[in-house]
Design an enzyme around this catalytic site. Structure first.
Site, PDB file in Angstrom:
ATOM      1  N   CYS A 246       0.823  -1.215   0.000  1.00  0.00           N
ATOM      2  CA  CYS A 246       0.000   0.000   0.000  1.00  0.00           C
ATOM      3  C   CYS A 246       0.860   1.270   0.000  1.00  0.00           C
ATOM      4  CB  CYS A 246      -0.979  -0.037   1.167  1.00  0.00           C
ATOM      5  SG  CYS A 246      -2.396   1.072   0.948  1.00  0.00           S
ATOM      6  N   HIS A 331      -3.868  -5.297  -0.090  1.00  0.00           N
ATOM      7  CA  HIS A 331      -3.499  -5.859   1.210  1.00  0.00           C
ATOM      8  C   HIS A 331      -3.545  -7.385   1.188  1.00  0.00           C
ATOM      9  CE1 HIS A 331      -3.394  -2.135   3.659  1.00  0.00           C
ATOM     10  NE2 HIS A 331      -4.154  -1.690   2.663  1.00  0.00           N
ATOM     11  N   GLU A 333      -2.598  -9.343   3.419  1.00  0.00           N
ATOM     12  CA  GLU A 333      -2.959  -9.853   4.746  1.00  0.00           C
ATOM     13  C   GLU A 333      -4.464  -9.781   4.971  1.00  0.00           C
ATOM     14  OE1 GLU A 333      -3.234  -5.548   5.393  1.00  0.00           O
ATOM     15  OE2 GLU A 333      -1.910  -6.839   4.218  1.00  0.00           O
TER      16      GLU A 333
END
Length: 368
Positions: A246, A331, A333
């Site tokens: 990001c 993202h 994750e």
């Protein structure tokens, strides 16, 4: 109690108050995720923003101790259609209203969030204020006109001092620009010996920690507001493998001569399709950003575009042509959202292993 949301263009929404009885000004944005409101409200990348959720029912599974992405939320307000007064989930410890009262965050419910979203999509993100209906509209509009949105969000949300998250695996230095806890969890799962450092860390300080790899975290705001991070990246890339997410992705681009630009209303949600240009695979991803890497600016650099957004063709991934370094705009994750891209953490581990076995300068052909 009635509460109003006033936009800088003069649009007024009247709704019901929930959360803390305070007034807040911020940049009004929207998130299209259908679940994960706890992770959204605690994501440091929303620092200073008033977040509108397009999904109508929020708070139905309450708040719990496990799903936070930061200890202290940095958002300035929450805008929703409906808030559940009686959540139903075995992990629930309090309601959304109770949590916001504890943390001093105002919320407004019962407004037409679809209309608000359409305004933002048409005109772009706007400054807005959440306040009591007793406040004169003209007074609030003057405040909004005079308000300059902050550009020090990263400083506000980054850790103040370095700290360890011990493991017995590879030493990874994680630069905290507004880190979501999900990133740290993924490194911990892989038994990494993580050292989390502040946003203003220098290249020398990082290399003195003898890292096997470096992770650049997500974070809020304009990447050009963090110039010292750009210099730090130039000093560490090529020394050890690097992975950015990001804001870390955008800073990596700037450090290598590419440019970034502001998006009209950003990408915020958990269902954004991204295509891997090498494999042709499309992954659904979680995203939260208002800036992007300018595609044409990449051509004159040592960077290669690896991923693009299906919806609008924006840059979603980069890798360095000479050094073992890669980044993604989304993202992997998740937290919240699909985990389609979680394997990128494993690719980072493979890159570190290859670098340790062959020497960083010889790792240019490692597939990432």
């Amino acid at each position: 109690m009635k509460r109003q949301l006033i936009l800088e263009d003069g649009t007024i929404f009247i709704g019901e108050a929930f959360g803390a009885d305070v007034e807040k000004i911020g940049e009004v944005v929207f998130n299209t995720g259908m679940t994960g409101y706890q992770e959204i409200l605690s994501d440091p990348s929303y620092c200073g923003q008033i977040v509108t959720l397009t999904y109508p029912l929020i708070g139905n599974y309450g708040m719990n101790r496990d799903d936070f992405e930061s200890i202290t939320p940095a958002i300035h307000g929450f805008v929703v259609k409906e808030v559940a007064d009686f959540p139903s989930n075995w992990r629930s410890e309090c309601t959304l209203d109770e949590y916001f009262r504890m943390k001093g965050i105002p919320g407004i419910l019962g407004i037409d969030t679809r209309k608000l979203t359409r305004i933002i999509r048409k005109y772009g993100t706007l400054k807005g204020a959440i306040c009591s209906t007793e406040k004169p509209v003209e007074e609030i509009l003057q405040q909004l006109k005079a308000t300059v949105l902050p550009n020090d969000q990263v400083k506000r949300v980054s850790t103040k001092t370095a700290y360890p998250s011990p493991g017995r695996g590879y030493r990874v230095v994680l630069v905290d620009f507004g880190m979501k806890h999900g990133i740290l969890r993924e490194l911990n799962k892989r038994d990494c010996d993580v050292v989390v450092v502040p946003y203003h860390v220098t290249a020398e300080e990082i290399l003195n920690l003898s890292p096997d790899g470096i992770m650049l975290s997500n974070g809020p705001g304009d990447p050009k507001d963090v110039p010292h991070a750009i210099e730090m990246i130039r000093g560490v890339q090529g020394e050890v493998p690097l992975f950015g997410i990001c804001l870390g992705h955008q800073l990596f681009a700037l450090a290598n001569g590419a440019n970034t630009e502001r998006l009209k209303f950003g990408h915020r949600g958990s269902n954004h399709p991204v295509k891997d240009l090498q494999t042709g695979k499309v992954a659904l991803t979680s995203q939260n950003h208002g800036y992007t890497v300018e595609k044409r600016s990449v051509k004159q650099t040592d960077l290669e575009i690896t991923h693009i957004a299906i919806n609008d063709g924006t840059v979603e991934g980069l890798k360095h042509k000479k050094y073992p370094a890669f980044t993604v705009q989304y993202h992997p994750e998740a937290s919240p959202g699909p985990e389609d891209a979680n394997e990128l953490f494993d690719q980072f581990m493979d890159l570190i292993e290859a670098a340790k076995g062959k020497g960083v300068k010889k790792c240019q052909n490692v597939q990432i």
